[in-house]
Design a protein around this motif. Structure first.
Motif, PDB file in Angstrom:
ATOM      1  N   GLY A  40      33.358  53.546  33.877  1.00  0.00           N
ATOM      2  CA  GLY A  40      33.106  52.389  32.923  1.00  0.00           C
ATOM      3  C   GLY A  40      34.460  51.523  32.747  1.00  0.00           C
ATOM      4  N   GLU A  41      35.540  52.409  32.507  1.00  0.00           N
ATOM      5  CA  GLU A  41      36.914  51.628  32.194  1.00  0.00           C
ATOM      6  C   GLU A  41      37.230  50.744  33.724  1.00  0.00           C
ATOM      7  N   ASP A  42      37.024  51.247  34.801  1.00  0.00           N
ATOM      8  CA  ASP A  42      37.419  50.502  35.994  1.00  0.00           C
ATOM      9  C   ASP A  42      36.553  49.566  36.200  1.00  0.00           C
ATOM     10  N   VAL A  43      35.176  49.762  35.619  1.00  0.00           N
ATOM     11  CA  VAL A  43      34.044  48.521  36.056  1.00  0.00           C
ATOM     12  C   VAL A  43      34.726  47.412  35.167  1.00  0.00           C
ATOM     13  N   MET A  44      34.938  47.618  33.852  1.00  0.00           N
ATOM     14  CA  MET A  44      35.390  46.736  32.957  1.00  0.00           C
ATOM     15  C   MET A  44      36.704  45.878  33.357  1.00  0.00           C
ATOM     16  N   ALA A  45      37.455  46.666  34.056  1.00  0.00           N
ATOM     17  CA  ALA A  45      38.470  46.049  34.884  1.00  0.00           C
ATOM     18  C   ALA A  45      38.375  45.023  36.026  1.00  0.00           C
ATOM     19  N   GLY A  46      37.271  45.115  36.307  1.00  0.00           N
ATOM     20  CA  GLY A  46      36.861  44.172  37.424  1.00  0.00           C
ATOM     21  C   GLY A  46      36.355  45.068  38.691  1.00  0.00           C
ATOM     22  N   TYR A  47      36.540  46.374  38.785  1.00  0.00           N
ATOM     23  CA  TYR A  47      36.055  47.158  39.888  1.00  0.00           C
ATOM     24  C   TYR A  47      34.421  47.130  40.056  1.00  0.00           C
ATOM     25  N   SER A  48      33.920  47.118  41.338  1.00  0.00           N
ATOM     26  CA  SER A  48      32.664  47.200  41.524  1.00  0.00           C
ATOM     27  C   SER A  48      32.223  48.746  41.032  1.00  0.00           C
ATOM     28  N   LEU A 380      25.786  48.158  44.051  1.00  0.00           N
ATOM     29  CA  LEU A 380      25.511  49.243  43.106  1.00  0.00           C
ATOM     30  C   LEU A 380      25.989  48.832  41.414  1.00  0.00           C
ATOM     31  N   GLN A 381      25.260  49.051  40.422  1.00  0.00           N
ATOM     32  CA  GLN A 381      25.530  48.719  39.071  1.00  0.00           C
ATOM     33  C   GLN A 381      25.206  49.976  38.218  1.00  0.00           C
ATOM     34  N   LEU A 382      25.973  49.663  36.991  1.00  0.00           N
ATOM     35  CA  LEU A 382      25.810  50.904  35.900  1.00  0.00           C
ATOM     36  C   LEU A 382      24.382  50.569  35.368  1.00  0.00           C
ATOM     37  N   THR A 383      23.842  51.630  35.090  1.00  0.00           N
ATOM     38  CA  THR A 383      22.298  51.451  34.360  1.00  0.00           C
ATOM     39  C   THR A 383      22.556  51.482  32.933  1.00  0.00           C
ATOM     40  N   THR A 533      30.223  43.055  30.864  1.00  0.00           N
ATOM     41  CA  THR A 533      31.204  44.014  31.186  1.00  0.00           C
ATOM     42  C   THR A 533      31.530  44.040  32.480  1.00  0.00           C
ATOM     43  N   GLY A 534      30.780  43.500  33.732  1.00  0.00           N
ATOM     44  CA  GLY A 534      30.969  43.481  34.998  1.00  0.00           C
ATOM     45  C   GLY A 534      31.573  42.193  35.492  1.00  0.00           C
ATOM     46  N   LEU A 535      32.022  41.105  34.552  1.00  0.00           N
ATOM     47  CA  LEU A 535      32.457  40.017  34.829  1.00  0.00           C
ATOM     48  C   LEU A 535      33.816  39.961  35.152  1.00  0.00           C
ATOM     49  N   ASP A 536      34.006  39.325  36.373  1.00  0.00           N
ATOM     50  CA  ASP A 536      35.282  39.126  37.052  1.00  0.00           C
ATOM     51  C   ASP A 536      36.140  38.062  36.361  1.00  0.00           C
ATOM     52  N   ALA A 537      37.535  38.142  36.290  1.00  0.00           N
ATOM     53  CA  ALA A 537      38.247  36.832  35.577  1.00  0.00           C
ATOM     54  C   ALA A 537      38.316  36.033  36.848  1.00  0.00           C
ATOM     55  N   MET A 538      37.999  34.777  36.503  1.00  0.00           N
ATOM     56  CA  MET A 538      37.802  33.619  37.547  1.00  0.00           C
ATOM     57  C   MET A 538      39.044  32.430  36.867  1.00  0.00           C
ATOM     58  N   TRP A 539      39.613  31.996  37.753  1.00  0.00           N
ATOM     59  CA  TRP A 539      40.483  30.802  37.155  1.00  0.00           C
ATOM     60  C   TRP A 539      39.655  29.580  37.246  1.00  0.00           C
ATOM     61  N   ASP A 540      39.558  29.184  35.969  1.00  0.00           N
ATOM     62  CA  ASP A 540      38.752  28.017  35.248  1.00  0.00           C
ATOM     63  C   ASP A 540      39.331  27.416  34.151  1.00  0.00           C
TER      64      ASP A 540
END
Length: 699
Positions: A40-48, A380-383, A533-540
């Motif tokens: 979960g920590e890695d998923v929140m950091a942007g990993y799939s 793949l996603q966390l349930t 939690t699955g959001l990737d950081a995007m330049w915006d």
């Protein structure tokens, strides 16, 4: 029980045993909670989720050896084999035998008084003029009439050693079988090679039958300890060793290769063996062209290897290369089921195989435990179940931090006032709340309908009790800054952890409250917790707090009878806002119009009676002045927590806002930079929280 006929012996129960696979039989099962937290920590950091699972398996856990460590051990063993050995063992052994045979022959010539002097001189001259090349000297003495029985025996050992080594290269264990070779042994080997080449030739032409293989194994099975069950398994085993033998030959120096090829003709005193082995290699290479027949290695050690031992080392190196690729999991569709545990045990020992098996079982358990699911695109996603478990872990961590800050002890009270909330929760040992009979009966019905094998109407897991927490209903809007600066400055994961913890707290312990998660960068949007939690950081470009406040106030208006709670997490001043036509206007430094729109919408939140807390991340003076001014204007609070304490600060503020209703538009408390835990102006509930630390955490 049926009676046995008289005279019929009673059969004892049949016991079957299998090889113990190793490991501590009393060791605890794999820790899914630790794995889920790390994933979960890695998923929140942007990993799939797929990559997060892979990374955890690579790193391992507190008491779990990871794939990286196993790969390191594989690489170390490979380097050790190359640094320790060289391939000149057989040639050195032959040279020693040859020197000993010549020495014994010279001794015999010197002490044989009955020998003709002319013959003696001729024999001594022949020994003196032997070539310096070992292979040439051995070939030169092939027709020599030895006078010394010891010298003759040593020379015969050279021939037998060559045969043993050449056969040991191709057939596992055959070198040891032929230690004291006899004429019958040589005949049996020649017969086996002849029949084997005939079988392989028929198989290559597609003319063999299962009966051909069965007949061959019935006659020559003692030469094949691998016990192949069909001709393809036989070919696989032989081709792997034959290819290793070829790689060993490729790894020798040019001089060593020439010496060995010339000596091979003397194997068992006849060139017939080499002819048969050459035919065998040709058949195997045609049948298994995918084996590595052209590779080579560089050996730099000082421990010489014979041909059979060298071939085994080359085979070990091939196994290590295969294990390295399997442990890397770098190919499409990789699974830990691919790791050959038998090879791993042979190369690194049983403990390494146990570690790999534990990782495999953990991966399988995670995939079976409803931790992951596939979305419509197959990703793949966390349930939701996994998200809840992760959220509970975060809440426990927050509760522990709160307890340490305030010196409170861990208590487990469901509520202080004993008023039912309308919600239920699973019964736990020690629960004193009244049963919820309808819900309990429904759980029993659903369990039996799902195929429960027990006949009982109610199980312990069916029981639910009424929740009795003293609380007011709240409508909560958590506004989190999702601009790129949050990711650049290391605030991305703490922000997500905070949102997940608050979401879990409200969904599990304050179910009547209404939470809306709103992320804002150039635009703002309402997000589900899985999306955030699955959001990737995007330049915006842009920090559109104005848009986020619009969405929050819409949420408050939907629930007019609940206490509005506005929580804002940001690390920058607002730099964009919505125009009347819905377009976004961006300006940096912040434009006065953007500030005015943001302040106006925050005033609306105040008029709706919202209790407002702004969590300022970072030490930017401009941001500090701005949020301080906002808090004074609307009677809110400013908290500047450290990143590790962000979750504690948000949860604590939420719990404090539920402790008492302030009047709509009433005076709040401004706490700019003060001590979050009991500092000046703190409006939390020190020592209380409706019954103490932990009532809102599922243990």
């Amino acid at each position: 029980m049926a009676e046995h006929p008289a005279g019929t012996p009673r059969r004892s129960p049949v016991s079957r045993f299998h090889r113990y696979e190793g490991g501590d039989p009393l060791a605890p099962p794999v820790d899914l909670a630790e794995a889920l937290d790390a994933i979960g920590e890695d998923v929140m950091a942007g990993y799939s989720p797929e990559r997060a699972l892979s990374e955890f398996l690579r790193r391992g856990g507190r008491d779990l050896t990871g794939l990286d460590d196993l790969s390191r051990r594989v690489a170390e063993r490979r380097r050790d084999l190359l640094r320790r050995h060289n391939l000149g063992g057989t040639l050195q052994d032959i040279q020693k035998l040859l020197d000993h045979a010549v020495l014994e022959e010279r001794k015999q010539l010197a002490r044989d008084v009955d020998m003709d002097d002319t013959d003696r001189s001729f024999a001594e001259m022949r020994l003196e003029s032997l070539p310096t090349s070992t292979s040439a000297a051995v070939n030169e003495l092939s027709d020599y009439d030895w006078r010394s029985s010891q010298a003759r025996a040593d020379y015969q050992k050279i021939k037998d050693m060559l045969g043993q080594e050449l056969l040991g290269q191709r057939f596992s264990g055959l070198k040891q079988t032929l230690q004291n070779v006899t004429d019958e042994d040589r005949a049996a080997v020649n017969k086996m090679l002849t029949d084997l080449n005939r079988l392989l030739d028929k198989h290559r032409r597609g003319q063999d039958t299962p009966e051909d293989f069965a007949e061959f194994m019935a006659e020559h099975g003692q030469f094949f300890p691998e016990n192949p069950q069909n001709v393809d398994e036989l070919i696989d085993a032989l081709a792997a060793r034959s290819a290793a033998a070829q790689r060993m030959l490729n790894s020798m120096t040019e001089e060593q290769r020439q010496e060995l090829m010339q000596l091979s003709a003397q194997a068992f005193g006849s060139p017939q063996l080499m002819e048969q082995l050459a035919d065998l290699d040709a058949n195997l290479q045609a049948l298994r062209p995918g084996e590595d027949w052209s590779g080579s290695e560089r050996f730099d050690g000082d421990q010489p290897l014979g041909l059979a031992e060298g071939t085994q080392v080359l085979s070990d190196l091939a196994d290590l290369d295969e294990l390295s690729e399997q442990l890397s999991q770098g190919y499409d569709g990789a699974r830990l089921d691919d790791v050959d545990l038998d090879k791993l045990a042979r190369q690194l020992g049983d403990d390494a195989a146990v570690d790999a098996r534990t990782l495999r079982d953990l991966e399988q358990a995670l995939r079976r435990s409803n931790t992951f699911r596939r979305d419509s695109q197959g990703n793949l996603q966390l349930t939701p179940k996994a998200m809840r478990q992760l959220g509970q872990t975060l809440l426990r961590d927050i509760a522990n931090r709160m307890s340490k800050r305030r010196g409170e002890r861990d208590v487990r009270l469901a509520g202080a006032a004993g008023e039912t909330s309308g919600a239920t929760k699973p019964w736990e040992f020690g629960s004193t709340e009244p049963w919820d009979i309808p819900r309990t009966m429904l759980n029993g019905v659903l369990r039996r309908a799902s195929g429960s094998t027990t006949g009982r109407r109610i199980e312990l897991d069916d029981i639910e009790v009424e929740e009795t927490e003293s609380r007011t209903q709240a409508t909560v809007a958590l506004l989190v800054d999702t601009s790129f600066s949050m990711a650049m400055d290391g605030r991305w994961v703490p922000m997500k952890r905070t949102a997940l913890a608050l979401h879990t707290l409200i969904r599990t312990r304050f179910r009547n409250d209404r939470l809306e998660l709103i992320g804002f960068s150039r635009h703002a949007q309402v997000m589900e917790i899985e999306e955030l939690t699955g959001l990737d950081a995007m330049w915006d470009k842009g920090t559109n707090l104005h848009h986020a406040l619009l969405l929050a106030n819409r949420h408050f208006r939907k629930h007019p009878d609940a206490q509005p709670v506005l929580l804002i997490v940001t690390d920058g001043e607002p730099t964009s806002h919505l125009e009347a036509d819905g377009s976004v206007r961006f300006a940096y430094p912040p434009h006065p119009i953007t500030i005015a729109h943001t302040v106006d919408e925050l005033d609306v939140s105040m008029r709706l009676g919202a209790q407002i807390t702004i969590f300022r991340l970072g030490s930017d003076p401009g941001l500090a002045r701005f949020v301080d001014g906002l808090a004074r204007r609307v009677g809110g609070r400013v908290v500047a927590p450290e990143l590790d304490d962000l979750g504690v600060a948000v949860v604590d503020s939420y719990l404090g806002s539920r402790g008492s209703r302030r009047g709509r538009g009433g005076e709040g408390v401004f706490d700019a930079g003060g001590d979050l835990f009991g500092g000046p102006g703190y409006d939390g509930y020190s020592g209380g929280w409706f019954g103490g630390r932990g009532f809102w955490v599922d243990q």
